[in-house]
Design an enzyme around this catalytic site. Structure first.
Site: not given
Length: 389
Positions: A78, A80, A130, A156, A252, A274, A276, A309, A330
């Site tokens: 995801p 944003g 969210y 998340t 997540k 993750s 983020h 990463g 992402g």
């Protein structure tokens, strides 16, 4: 996209097309941005040890995740506000993922709607939740994702408070945008992006618009979202969302073994290890560093995925050697869609797919199910034991 051969080439092309205020939103981390380096260095410190005299004349990178077989072992994470970088970008990414047969996770900050995703790519579309401070909003979003036929809900949990993204602050990136004269003048150097922005205006957080005050424009909806997000979450919320969601449920942002064990005990189907993309806590470890301990703690009780990463196909294979079942990218596909729309997103996917295929050939691994710690350099025996699934 002439001269684009890898993700970093795509990154440079995106930097040329986007004004600084937009590119820095994609590129930036938080505070000193040490976390960005940590994430990439974690992969670069690993080494793949090739095996030769193996028949690699045919290679298969398909991977099964939650009972569905995808063409490659990676999906689109995801990301944003994609519509700011190219109008309609969210659905371009979804379409590219569908056609490539990989999963796409619609961001909770998407500028397209859950319903649009359900119409376009229901079998490949997941939704990132969210959680809102108003619990009724979260519950309604879950119902909407269910009604749209999406297969997977991704909660998340790593945004307990809004992060300190200093690049954005310096650039005046807020809602509404606070564009200084220098920012406006710099944007004039990117006419392709500027034409789209002037034509379509500030993108709307479409999934939140139904809950905002009646008649709210894009900026007013964004202001409403800011009051609702970074909501306090507890394990009781996880239990409640698990009961509401009838299909695959993923958390997540898990980075601690105790949280992974707790999630498994509550019937969570999978976790995405993750940080983020290093956009929340700058001094956090990389997901790759904490993954072995999480894997050892939960075993096969949940499906374990990873993002943050991953820049090369070899990175995906390194993660799979350590026991990760699937990785998500992402920035790579966001660069692609910013540069070339749907075709750019497809190009980014194909770059990673080609790198995976070539690396599989180089290390002597014709199928992903043959990957394991024996393909990783073990400098010390305790490292080998720690990395072994």
């Amino acid at each position: 996209m002439d001269g684009v051969y890898n993700v970093d080439d795509m990154r440079r092309a995106a930097k040329r097309r986007l004004p600084k205020i937009a590119f820095d939103f994609i590129e930036g981390g938080v505070e000193d941005e040490d976390g960005l380096i940590t994430n990439e260095q974690a992969f670069r410190q690993q080494r793949l040890v090739p095996r030769y005299l193996v028949d690699i004349s045919t290679r298969d990178q398909s991977a099964t995740l939650f009972g569905r077989t995808y063409a490659s072992p990676f999906g689109i994470a995801p990301t944003g506000l994609a519509g700011l970088f190219r109008p309609g970008a969210d659905l371009m990414l979804a379409e590219a993922a569908r056609d490539a047969n990989i999963p796409f996770i619609m961001s909770g900050s998407s500028t397209a709607s859950i319903e649009d995703l359900g119409k376009l790519a229901p079998e490949h579309g997941w939704y990132q939740l969210y959680a809102a401070r108003d619990k009724k909003i979260s519950e309604d979003m879950i119902r909407r994702a269910d009604a749209a036929g999406l297969s997977t809900l991704v909660l998340t949990v790593d945004v307990p408070v809004h992060s300190n993204r200093e690049r954005n602050q310096r650039n005046g990136f807020s809602r509404p945008l606070k564009l200084s004269l220098a920012t406006r003048l710099e944007a004039l150097r990117h006419p392709g992006w500027l034409a789209g922005y002037l034509k379509h205006g500030t993108p709307m957080f479409s999934n939140w618009a139904p809950y905002a005050p009646k008649g709210a424009d894009a900026d007013a909806v964004a202001a409403f979202v800011a009051t609702q997000t970074a909501a306090p979450l507890t394990w009781q919320d996880v239990e409640r969302f698990r009961r509401l969601w009838p299909r695959t449920f993923v958390i997540k942002g898990v980075m601690h073994t105790d949280d992974a064990v707790r999630a498994a005990s509550l019937g969570v189907d999978g976790i995405m290890v993750s940080n983020h993309g290093a956009r929340q806590l700058d001094r956090a470890p990389s997901p790759l560093e904490v993954f072995p301990a999480i894997r050892d703690a939960v075993g096969d009780r949940m499906t374990l995925m990873l993002d943050s990463g991953v820049r090369r196909g070899a990175d995906a294979l390194i993660a799979l050697c350590m026991g990760v079942k699937f990785v998500f990218v992402g920035r790579a596909t966001l660069y692609g869609v910013a540069v070339g729309g749907r075709a750019g997103a497809t190009a980014a996917i194909n770059i990673l797919r080609r790198e995976i295929d070539l690396t599989m050939g180089q290390i002597g691994c014709p199928r992903l199910d043959q990957l394991g710690p024996d393909f990783l350099l073990r400098e010390r025996e305790d490292d080998w034991r720690r990395n072994r699934p």
